[in-house]
Design an enzyme around this catalytic site. Structure first.
Site, PDB file in Angstrom:
ATOM      1  N   CYS A  90       4.516 -12.983  -1.875  1.00 10.68           N
ATOM      2  CA  CYS A  90       4.487 -12.381  -3.216  1.00 10.68           C
ATOM      3  C   CYS A  90       5.052 -10.963  -3.157  1.00 10.68           C
ATOM      4  CB  CYS A  90       3.058 -12.405  -3.732  1.00 10.68           C
ATOM      5  SG  CYS A  90       2.708 -11.286  -5.085  1.00 10.68           S
ATOM      6  N   CYS A 150       3.064  -8.175  -4.786  1.00  3.55           N
ATOM      7  CA  CYS A 150       1.855  -7.847  -4.009  1.00  3.55           C
ATOM      8  C   CYS A 150       2.174  -6.792  -2.960  1.00  3.55           C
ATOM      9  CB  CYS A 150       1.307  -9.084  -3.296  1.00  3.55           C
ATOM     10  SG  CYS A 150       0.768 -10.379  -4.407  1.00  3.55           S
TER      11      CYS A 150
END
Lengths: 324, 108
Positions: free
Chosen positions: B32, B35
């Site tokens: 991700c 993230c």
């Protein structure tokens, strides 16, 4: 007194980094404001990029952006991971204020902020955002293993996301409000050949249902007006993007498409010393490689502008470095 | 890369639910991008407010049980726990000032 630079580049997609590569190689020591959480731009959220020349096997979007950053830094670009909160572009010296409060000044600014995902504009979209409504298939697809989901849109991103999401989901509806696609043929063909994808043509999303999490959508047929409801647990929105221009409203002229107005094939805006590049000036092509090319144009235009400035003005800015 | 402590399905009850501190769990994954972008910002917030809030990370790939229990469908997802209950949820990577505004009640 602040140190006035020759160039500040705002944006860290292909346009921003390519402008930085050219400007840095010309010894202009550009400062590039990359953003705090969106550094690298839209390609950070894609997977395989198959149409960027020079990578016959394809390259992952985030890897491509990391390489562009490395290439820009190699020649002396300074990259700051923060967000621009305000800009004054009107004077001979441009002022850029960052989220951490720092102020930077430069004789030229290249504005390459790209675009921001478009929303459907529905009442429950915000409430269910992150609860099944998503704009990032690569981030959130994982959570829809064996689920039924839908992608809204008819462009390349919609096709790519639908295809990508079949890795996780059992069934992916592709909801599109007409029956023809903006997407390239290769992407449509790939989606059509995928047994998990079902196309729903001439349908507009009217409602998103769900209490805590998304449970379904209400669709309206754009031809006969009939309504249908589909049960699903995820809705991925890929209906395009709008140029990110809020920082320059009232300073830079925009086109009727909402992009920053530039003169002909150049990057020259209505303000001297301010250049724009990439998706923020491009309502049509919006490819990684066209953005990169556009960044080159901006760096060369800025170089010409600086070269034409009176010597004393230029001398007030950071001197052209001579490598030791 | 991050300084934040990793919690797991196995340690969640002890580390988060039974803790007497205000704890924010950052649900994240290796794949991700957003993230990774928000991770250093969370580190900075944790360092500046270490007396008010603790920030820990839970890898959703390795810890599906907690990801499912807290109905994670989008990451990064940041949930603030007090006394075993979720008292605040923030979803998506945001710049530091925006995150600080979202978390203002816990940082004051």
């Amino acid at each position: 007194m602040l140190h006035v630079r020759q160039m500040i580049i705002i944006g860290s997609g292909p346009a921003g980094y390519t402008a930085a590569i050219y400007a840095a190689r010309a010894n202009m020591k550009p400062l590039l404001i990359a953003s705090s959480v969106e550094a690298g731009g839209e390609l950070m959220k894609t997977t395989e990029v198959e149409n960027y020349p020079g990578f016959p096997e394809g390259i992952q979007g985030p890897d491509l952006m990391l390489k562009m950053q490395e290439q820009a830094e190699r020649f002396g670009t300074e990259v700051i991971l923060d967000d621009v909160v305000s800009l004054d572009l009107t004077g001979a010296v441009k002022t850029v204020t960052l989220g951490n409060g720092d102020v930077h000044e430069a004789l030229t600014v290249i504005f390459a902020t790209g675009s921001a995902y478009r929303k459907l504009g529905l009442e429950d979209e915000e409430r269910l955002s992150g609860q099944g409504v998503s704009w990032c298939a690569t981030c959130d697809g994982f959570f829809f293993r064996k689920k039924t989901i839908a992608v809204v849109g008819g462009g390349d991103s919609a096709m790519e996301e639908a295809t990508f999401l079949t890795k996780f989901a059992d069934k992916v509806y592709l909801i599109h409000r007409s029956d023809s696609f903006r997407a390239s043929k290769v992407m449509v063909d790939r989606a059509e050949a995928n047994p998990k994808i079902e196309f729903l043509f001439n349908k507009r999303v009217e409602h998103i249902y769900g209490d805590g999490l998304v449970s379904g959508v209400g669709l309206i047929d754009t031809v006969d007006g009939s309504e249908t409801t589909i049960n699903l647990s995820g809705l991925f929105i890929a209906i395009g993007a709008d140029p990110r221009t809020h920082l320059v409203h009232g300073q830079l002229e925009l086109t009727s498409a909402g992009t920053i107005a530039v003169s002909g094939r150049t990057s020259v805006t209505n303000l001297p010393g301010v250049f724009a590049a990439g998706d923020v000036i491009d309502p049509h092509y919006r490819q990684a490689v066209t953005a990169a090319a556009s960044g080159t144009v901006a760096a060369l235009d800025a170089e010409d502008y600086l070269a034409a400035l009176p010597a004393d003005v230029l001398a007030s800015a950071s001197p052209v470095a001579v490598s030791a | 890369m991050s300084n934040a402590k990793e919690v797991t399905d196995a340690t969640f009850v002890d580390d988060v639910l039974n803790s007497s501190d205000t704890i924010m769990v950052d649900f994240w994954a290796e794949w991700c991008g957003p993230c990774k972008a928000v991770s250093p910002i969370l580190d900075a917030i944790a360092a500046e407010h270490s007396d008010k809030i603790k920030i820990v990370k839970l890898n959703v790939d390795d810890n599906p049980e907690m990801a499912m229990k807290y109905q994670i469908t989008s990451i990064p997802a940041m949930k603030v726990f007090r006394g075993g209950e979720v008292v605040k949820t923030v979803i998506g990577a945001k710049p530091k000032p925006a995150l600080e505004a979202d978390l203002a009640e816990f940082l004051a």
